[in-house]
Design a protein around this motif. Structure first.
Motif, mmCIF file in Angstrom:
data_model
loop_
_atom_site.group_PDB
_atom_site.id
_atom_site.type_symbol
_atom_site.label_atom_id
_atom_site.label_comp_id
_atom_site.label_asym_id
_atom_site.label_seq_id
_atom_site.Cartn_x
_atom_site.Cartn_y
_atom_site.Cartn_z
ATOM 1 N N LEU A 288 0.828 -1.204 0.000
ATOM 2 C CA LEU A 288 0.000 0.000 0.000
ATOM 3 C C LEU A 288 0.868 1.262 0.000
ATOM 4 O O LEU A 288 0.573 2.236 -0.694
ATOM 5 C CB LEU A 288 -0.923 -0.002 1.220
ATOM 6 C CG LEU A 288 -2.001 -1.098 1.257
ATOM 7 C CD1 LEU A 288 -2.738 -1.074 2.594
ATOM 8 C CD2 LEU A 288 -2.988 -0.921 0.104
ATOM 9 N N SER A 289 1.961 1.212 0.778
ATOM 10 C CA SER A 289 2.853 2.371 0.852
ATOM 11 C C SER A 289 3.535 2.629 -0.483
ATOM 12 O O SER A 289 3.736 3.780 -0.881
ATOM 13 C CB SER A 289 3.912 2.148 1.942
ATOM 14 O OG SER A 289 3.309 1.963 3.204
ATOM 15 N N ILE A 290 3.883 1.551 -1.174
ATOM 16 C CA ILE A 290 4.510 1.696 -2.496
ATOM 17 C C ILE A 290 3.563 2.378 -3.471
ATOM 18 O O ILE A 290 3.964 3.245 -4.261
ATOM 19 C CB ILE A 290 4.971 0.313 -3.018
ATOM 20 C CG1 ILE A 290 6.146 -0.212 -2.182
ATOM 21 C CG2 ILE A 290 5.359 0.389 -4.496
ATOM 22 C CD1 ILE A 290 6.504 -1.647 -2.461
ATOM 23 N N GLU A 291 2.279 2.007 -3.417
ATOM 24 C CA GLU A 291 1.289 2.627 -4.306
ATOM 25 C C GLU A 291 1.134 4.113 -4.014
ATOM 26 O O GLU A 291 1.059 4.932 -4.932
ATOM 27 C CB GLU A 291 -0.058 1.914 -4.146
ATOM 28 C CG GLU A 291 -0.053 0.470 -4.653
ATOM 29 C CD GLU A 291 -1.395 -0.208 -4.418
ATOM 30 O OE1 GLU A 291 -2.315 0.471 -3.876
ATOM 31 O OE2 GLU A 291 -1.523 -1.389 -4.775
ATOM 32 N N ASN B 172 9.963 8.719 -5.819
ATOM 33 C CA ASN B 172 10.588 7.529 -6.400
ATOM 34 C C ASN B 172 11.689 6.944 -5.520
ATOM 35 O O ASN B 172 11.859 5.730 -5.452
ATOM 36 C CB ASN B 172 11.156 7.875 -7.778
ATOM 37 C CG ASN B 172 10.060 8.209 -8.781
ATOM 38 O OD1 ASN B 172 8.964 7.650 -8.705
ATOM 39 N ND2 ASN B 172 10.337 9.130 -9.691
ATOM 40 N N ASP B 173 12.464 7.790 -4.843
ATOM 41 C CA ASP B 173 13.539 7.284 -3.977
ATOM 42 C C ASP B 173 12.969 6.447 -2.839
ATOM 43 O O ASP B 173 13.452 5.345 -2.540
ATOM 44 C CB ASP B 173 14.361 8.449 -3.418
ATOM 45 C CG ASP B 173 15.179 9.131 -4.501
ATOM 46 O OD1 ASP B 173 15.378 8.507 -5.551
ATOM 47 O OD2 ASP B 173 15.614 10.279 -4.283
ATOM 48 N N GLN C 110 13.132 2.200 -2.102
ATOM 49 C CA GLN C 110 13.547 1.648 -0.806
ATOM 50 C C GLN C 110 12.477 0.720 -0.236
ATOM 51 O O GLN C 110 12.781 -0.344 0.308
ATOM 52 C CB GLN C 110 13.855 2.783 0.165
ATOM 53 C CG GLN C 110 15.069 3.614 -0.220
ATOM 54 C CD GLN C 110 15.292 4.783 0.715
ATOM 55 O OE1 GLN C 110 14.702 4.852 1.782
ATOM 56 N NE2 GLN C 110 16.144 5.720 0.298
ATOM 57 N N LEU C 111 11.217 1.116 -0.360
ATOM 58 C CA LEU C 111 10.119 0.274 0.117
ATOM 59 C C LEU C 111 10.029 -1.022 -0.687
ATOM 60 O O LEU C 111 9.752 -2.093 -0.135
ATOM 61 C CB LEU C 111 8.798 1.038 0.030
ATOM 62 C CG LEU C 111 8.628 2.225 1.001
ATOM 63 C CD1 LEU C 111 7.345 2.995 0.684
ATOM 64 C CD2 LEU C 111 8.612 1.738 2.449
ATOM 65 N N GLU C 112 10.259 -0.928 -1.995
ATOM 66 C CA GLU C 112 10.246 -2.136 -2.831
ATOM 67 C C GLU C 112 11.364 -3.085 -2.427
ATOM 68 O O GLU C 112 11.184 -4.308 -2.400
ATOM 69 C CB GLU C 112 10.381 -1.752 -4.303
ATOM 70 C CG GLU C 112 9.136 -1.095 -4.881
ATOM 71 C CD GLU C 112 9.348 -0.628 -6.305
ATOM 72 O OE1 GLU C 112 10.535 -0.476 -6.695
ATOM 73 O OE2 GLU C 112 8.348 -0.415 -7.026
#
Length: 609
Positions: free
Chosen positions: A310-313, A321-322, A326-328
């Motif tokens: 959810l955070s990535i979305e 993008n940075d 990192q979340l990915e």
């Protein structure tokens, strides 16, 4: 691997089993002598000297190849075994002995350099080559003439297709030299683009964790793991030097004791007291001995994986993008951990995670305790700094150390030279890994170039003593010159630069390449006929060249990229020198013979059958 390849080439080339095996046995004796010599003289091997064994296998077997090849040729003429071995020992033996001395000279010339590793490499390999010659001219002849199955009906010592091929350049020497000259000119024009790579990272094994970590740090733009070092006697001088170093364009940052004395000491003391007050009532228990509940952990990780998705979305929508990358990366790590838990040994994983959890909690507890016990008195003294930090920057004699981190990749030679020059402008006595690498690579490269000149000088002297003719010495060195130019062209085409490992080919190729020229000139002096492939000499030159390629080529099996490049470049250089010796040199001899030139006589042996 090297000795197996050499034996197979030997057996195939001679279409016979027992004589090659006898030569390999004599070589084995010589290798044992060499190992004993290395033990007595140096007692240990280093990164350079450890490569001597496969090299000596490829080079040492050449003595046996030439001896057996001439022995078989004389037998095929109906000569008795006793006379055949005498002719082989005297006539071909002179070339073997001179060739051994020239190749050994190439190695021993390394002993005149200022680099200890190269010195040991040269002494062990040079003396080892001479030690391998001893059983080849004592044990091997005895084994050959005492064999029960010696016959005069030896198989033909050359192949008709090889002899027919040689007629092309023997019968058309001017055309051959014209083609060779054109190719050499083109190769020389390409060789001008040959470069030297000083980067030691590119010589290491590709999968080495330390190398991968260094590349990650370089690409991330963070501090390198290597840094320059400046020493000073006082804190005031350290502060002054730090400011000067930080002003340099090639310096990213400087770490020293000075950082702990900067700013408002009173304000820092207040912050320390506030931290101590916050942590006073926090107590962390370290009694965690139970195994980890993997099912509960997997549910927690599954939830975390969902929240991360959810955070990535959300970060993608906002263009962060940075943070998104990192979340990915964190989500991928969580997925891999869940997969490992699902597929692995549950009991073992539970125990490992429990051990990790306990170590982490203990580390946090010790950190909190250290923060609670911080001394808020001022001003800060060197003894107030924690030992783990103080010992990095304060020596036993009281000298203070400054760590100077480069802004750019100092594994690259240009950046390295600028960085070293800059910090030396502040302190001429600056040291550290970049400075050491700069000086080390300079010394190593110059030592090999110096060894090549020493090698050339000694080989010229030995060849001059043998032939007693300057023209003959030039002719013997001709295949080396042509072969090295061809080698340089191939290196440019294949984008293989010289480096601190394969530059060893410079002195080696002179010694190895001149051997073929010596044998060919010896046979020409004996029979006044430039044809080589129709005699045992041509067969022996081909076989010895291939076995030398096998000896050095076996180094390509190693994971170390430097050793791989040494094996590849030397193997290709040996092939180019051999081809030049078998084509260019006979064509030159045919022209010189036609013009009335004669090589000076050497005392050859002629016996009745």
């Amino acid at each position: 691997v090297s000795i197996i390849l050499v034996a197979l080439i030997f057996i195939y080339q001679f279409n016979e089993l027992w004589r090659p095996i006898k030569a390999v046995f004599a070589l084995f004796i010589g290798l044992c002598y060499t190992l004993g010599f290395a033990t007595l003289t140096f007692g240990q091997l280093n990164l350079l000297t450890i490569t001597f064994l496969p090299m000596l296998i490829g080079l040492g077997i050449d003595f046996g190849i030439h001896l057996i090849s001439r022995f078989e040729e004389e037998l095929s003429k109906g000569t008795t075994p006793q006379n055949a071995i005498k002719i082989a020992m005297v006539n071909t033996g002179m070339g073997i002995f001179t060739g051994c001395l020239t190749t050994a000279a190439a190695f021993l010339a390394m002993g005149f350099t200022n680099f200890k590793g190269i010195q040991e490499m040269g002494v062990i390999s040079g003396c080892g080559l001479i030690l391998c010659l001893i059983p080849m001219i004592t044990v091997l002849p005895a084994l050959l003439i005492t064999s029960k199955n010696i016959t005069n009906n030896t198989t033909c010592f050359y192949r008709n297709n090889e002899h027919s091929l040689e007629k092309i350049w023997i019968n058309h020497p001017y055309a051959t030299l014209g083609i060779a000259a054109c190719f050499t000119f083109i190769a020389f024009s390409q060789m001008l683009y040959l470069r030297f790579d000083y980067n030691l990272l590119k010589m290491q094994s590709k999968g080495l964790p330390a190398v991968q970590t260094e590349y990650k740090l370089i690409n991330a733009g963070s501090n390198s793991i290597i840094f320059g070092v400046v020493l000073t006697d006082s804190l005031d001088q350290a502060k002054k030097l730090q400011k000067q170093l930080e002003a340099l364009d090639s310096v990213a940052s400087v770490k020293s004791m000075a950082i702990f004395y900067e700013g408002d000491q009173y304000q820092k003391a207040k912050i320390i007291n506030d931290i101590r007050s916050l942590l006073r009532d926090i107590n962390i228990s370290s009694s965690i001995d139970s195994d980890v509940n993997l099912s509960e952990l997997d549910r927690t990780l599954w939830s975390l994986q969902g929240y991360l998705g959810l955070s990535i979305e959300e970060t993608a929508k906002e263009g962060l993008n940075d943070i998104k990358s990192q979340l990915e990366s964190l989500r991928n790590a969580v997925i891999k951990l869940r997969q490992a838990i699902l597929l692995g040994d549950k009991d073992l994983i539970s125990k490992k995670l429990a051990a990790y959890q306990k170590a982490l909690i203990l580390d946090i507890k010790h950190t909190f305790e250290a923060l609670k016990n911080q001394d808020s008195s001022f001003p800060v003294q060197p003894e107030d700094i924690p030992p783990a930090i103080r010992n990095r920057f304060v020596g036993r004699t009281g000298k203070l150390l400054l760590q100077v981190y480069p802004k750019h990749d100092v594994w690259q030679r240009t950046n390295q030279a600028i960085f070293v020059s800059d910090i030396r402008s502040v302190d001429p006595n600056a040291t550290g890994t970049p400075v050491q690498l700069y000086e080390y690579t300079n010394l190593l490269k110059n030592s090999y170039i110096e060894a090549a000149w020493y090698s050339l000088a000694i080989i010229v002297i030995v060849s001059l003593v043998h032939f007693r003719s300057l023209i003959s010495v030039i002719l013997a060195l001709l295949p080396v010159a042509v072969g090295m130019i061809w080698l340089g062209c191939f290196m440019v085409i294949l984008d293989i630069p010289f480096n601190l490992a394969n530059i060893m080919v410079l002195p080696l190729s002179i010694g190895i390449g001149v051997t073929s020229g010596i044998h060919i000139l010896n046979r020409f002096a004996e029979e006044k006929n430039p044809s080589i492939l129709s005699k045992s000499t041509g067969k022996a030159v081909i076989a010895s060249g291939l076995t030398t390629v096998a000896g050095f080529g076996s180094l390509m099996l190693g994971k170390h990229q430097g050793i791989f490049s040494l094996g590849f470049v030397t193997a290709v250089g040996t092939m180019t020198c051999m081809i030049a010796a078998l084509t260019v040199l006979p064509a030159v001899l045919k022209i010189l013979l036609h013009k009335g030139w004669h090589i000076k006589e050497v005392n050859f042996l002629t016996l009745n059958k």
